[in-house]
Structure formats: C-alpha cells, structure tokens
Scaffold this active site. Structure first.
Site, short mmCIF file in Angstrom:
data_model
loop_
_atom_site.label_atom_id
_atom_site.label_comp_id
_atom_site.label_asym_id
_atom_site.label_seq_id
_atom_site.Cartn_x
_atom_site.Cartn_y
_atom_site.Cartn_z
CE1 TYR A 15 -3.10 -2.98 0.30
CE2 TYR A 15 -3.38 -2.52 2.63
CZ TYR A 15 -3.67 -3.27 1.53
OH TYR A 15 -4.56 -4.33 1.64
N PRO A 47 -15.74 -5.14 1.98
CG PRO A 47 -16.14 -4.47 4.19
CD PRO A 47 -15.03 -4.63 3.18
CG LEU A 48 -18.65 -0.96 2.60
CD1 LEU A 48 -18.40 0.47 3.04
CD2 LEU A 48 -20.06 -1.38 2.98
N GLY A 49 -17.97 -3.69 -1.47
CA GLY A 49 -17.87 -3.84 -2.92
C GLY A 49 -16.96 -2.82 -3.56
CG PHE A 90 -22.82 -2.55 -1.92
CD1 PHE A 90 -24.07 -2.70 -2.46
CD2 PHE A 90 -21.86 -3.52 -2.15
CE1 PHE A 90 -24.40 -3.82 -3.22
CE2 PHE A 90 -22.18 -4.65 -2.90
CZ PHE A 90 -23.45 -4.80 -3.44
CB SER A 91 -20.03 3.86 -0.42
OG SER A 91 -19.36 3.00 0.45
#
Length: 339
Positions: free
Chosen positions: A57, A204-206, A210-211
């Site tokens: 990262y 987990p939010l794709g 999904f936000s």
C-alpha cells in the site's frame, strides 16, 4: 455510536474488534498525513482496534503512516496486521513467497511500522512457484523469534489453506467478501470453519460500490486499480446499478444507508467473520461503525442475497486470476527439496 465489541479471530488466541479498519485508502491517492493519523486515532478511540495494512500500500507509505499513528501509547491499544508477498520486478508486479523474501519483507515492515512485533502477518497472495510449506516454514520461524504473533493467508484456496495449517496454525484467512462477491462460500468458508480459522472480509462494501453506487467510478483517479475491474466497466456498470438501487430501497425501509445495510450483511455471516472497511473520511468511519446496530432477519438476508445473486451481477470482481484464490495452489514440497 454503536458499541464495538471484541471477538476471537481464529482459535489461536487473537482477540480483535468485531470490525477492523482497512488502511489502504489512507495513502491511495496521497492525503494529508495529519488528517489520516487523526482518523486512525478516532477509529481506535471509537473501539476499532484491528488495523489492517500491507507493504504494497503506497507502496510502503501506509505502514509508515500507521507506525506514526501508533506513537504515544496507541500501540498497546491495537491489533496490528500487515502483509507481504507483492514485489515490483522490472516494473511488473510479482508474487514472492521464498524464505529469504519472507524474512526480508518482515524485517522491512517492522522497521517501517517501528514496532517490535506484528500481531497478524499475512501472505498477501500465494506464490504458486513455491510450496506453501516452504513459505510457512519461514513464517513459523518468525513466530518462534517473536517477530510476529499470528500467521494469516489472503486469497488462498482451500487446499493451500489446509497444507499451510498443517505446518503452523493459520489464525485468519483474508478474502474479498461482500453482497456481490460470494465465491468463497462454497469451499473456503467451510474449510476455515472446520480448521478453526477466522475470516477477515476485505472490500465488504464492494470496493465502494455499495457506498454511492455507479457514481463511485467518478471518484476514480488516474491510477485507481478499480478502473480495470470488469464490474466497473461501463457495459457492466449500467446493468449492476440495479443491484445498488434495490439495496438502497431496502436500506431506506430499514432506516439506514445502503453501505450500512451491505456491511451489516457481512457482519451477519457469522461470529468468526471480521470485515475491514476502509475510508479516508471521518463521517464514513462513523457510518461504518453505526452499521453494527443494523439488525437483519433471515428474510432480510435472503432478500439482500437475491438482489446481488450471480445472475444479477455482471463482470468479474478482479482483473486477473493471479490476484485471487483461483489457481492458487502451490507445487508439492518434494519439488522444492529436489530442485
């Protein structure tokens, strides 16, 4: 603010907050360091004590940032996870898992994080050229030397998980898991549960879908890796927007946001699952924590899963199989011993 409880991650003794914090987005693209350190402190003070980073990262800048954030007594409050396995060679990304590299990567992460020990050290991706037993052998030595406490794998297939676990107990397997990413459920999740291995759900939010739904692509900068993900390509996104619309409609009925509903769905996967949503915005962090208060009935869960079933989602979750558990098994140990 919802209470952030603790959970046992795996069966080796590691205890973490029931929701973690993914630290990749803190440095991709670069952001004001003082603001990101303040965000990490806010997460910790809110009960999110499981921090997840990786050497790639940045590269390297996320570990350095997390290390700075843990000064002044914060280190004792957190469970720190980082990863190794990606290395740039002649401009190309390679996966490496040979013993010399495992040790070199660990020593470098310890320096960047400025800590004596890493709580959970993952192999970020499986090197299909090196028997997993060889990689695990070096990780076992690092545990014995006190440089790491627990060992994890990321994007590993069920066979690899079993082979690795036979050398040294695996505490956690990190996989992409969200409403529209379910490919691990058939083999990997049952294998982990059989062996007492915790499951850490990344994205987990794709990956942001999904936000904010299809609008997420408007925020992609020039170097954003998500541009290459098939699900976000225009021809697939136009179809996939209907998934977001149905989730949003249900979220409105439940009195929460679409992202909270999607995150709550992951939390309802089981007491051995810890999602690690990432964000660089304080408001989003608070919304993610509030998702812990969203309760879903079996009927709610079934409806949500029908919205994002395989037939309703177009495009792969990744741009190359190299970066997934698919085809991630390694050669037999005998091939290494005789080579």
């Amino acid at each position: 603010m919802a209470e952030v409880r603790k959970m046992k991650l795996g069966s080796q003794g590691l205890e973490v907050s029931i929701q973690g914090f993914g630290c990749a987005g803190l440095v991709r693209p670069p952001k004001p360091e003082n603001e990101m350190i303040a965000l990490i402190h806010h997460a910790i003070n809110s009960g999110i004590t499981f921090l997840d980073t990786a050497d790639i990262y940045g590269p390297f800048t996320s570990e350095i940032l997390v290390g700075k954030a843990l000064k002044g007594g914060m280190r004792e409050k957190v469970q720190l996870a980082t990863k190794f396995g990606f290395k740039r060679v002649n401009g190309e990304m390679e996966v490496q898992g040979d013993p010399a590299y495992v040790r070199e990567a660990c020593e470098a992460s310890l320096k960047r994080l400025d800590v004596d020990c890493i709580d959970l050290y993952y192999q970020h991706r499986v090197d299909t050229r090196v028997p997993i037993e060889v990689t695990m052998g070096e990780l076992k030595k690092l545990v014995e030397e006190g440089k790491i406490k627990y060992v994890g794998l990321s994007e590993a297939c069920a066979v690899t998980i079993r082979r690795a676990h036979a050398v040294h107990p695996i505490t956690a397997v990190q996989m992409e898991w969200s409403l529209w990413t379910r490919d691990l459920e058939e083999e990997i999740v049952p294998t982990c549960r059989e062996l007492g291995i915790g499951i850490v759900a990344y994205s987990p939010l794709g990956r942001g879908f999904f936000s904010v739904g299809p609008k997420v692509v408007e925020s992609f900068n020039e170097g954003d890796y998500r541009k290459n993900i098939p699900r976000f390509l225009p021809e697939n996104l136009e179809h996939n927007k209907h998934v977001f619309e149905r989730v949003s409609e249900m979220a409105a009925r439940k009195g929460c946001t679409a992202s909270q509903l999607a995150l709550a769905w992951v939390h309802h996967r089981g007491g051995d699952v810890c999602p690690i949503p990432g964000t660089s915005k304080l408001n989003n962090l608070d919304l993610n924590i509030a998702a812990l208060s969203v309760k879903l009935t079996p009927d709610d869960l079934a409806k949500l899963e029908s919205f994002a079933s395989g037939d309703n989602v177009k495009g792969d979750r990744i741009w190359t199989k190299t970066f997934s558990w698919l085809d991630s098994d390694t050669p037999p140990l005998s091939s290494w011993q005789t080579s």
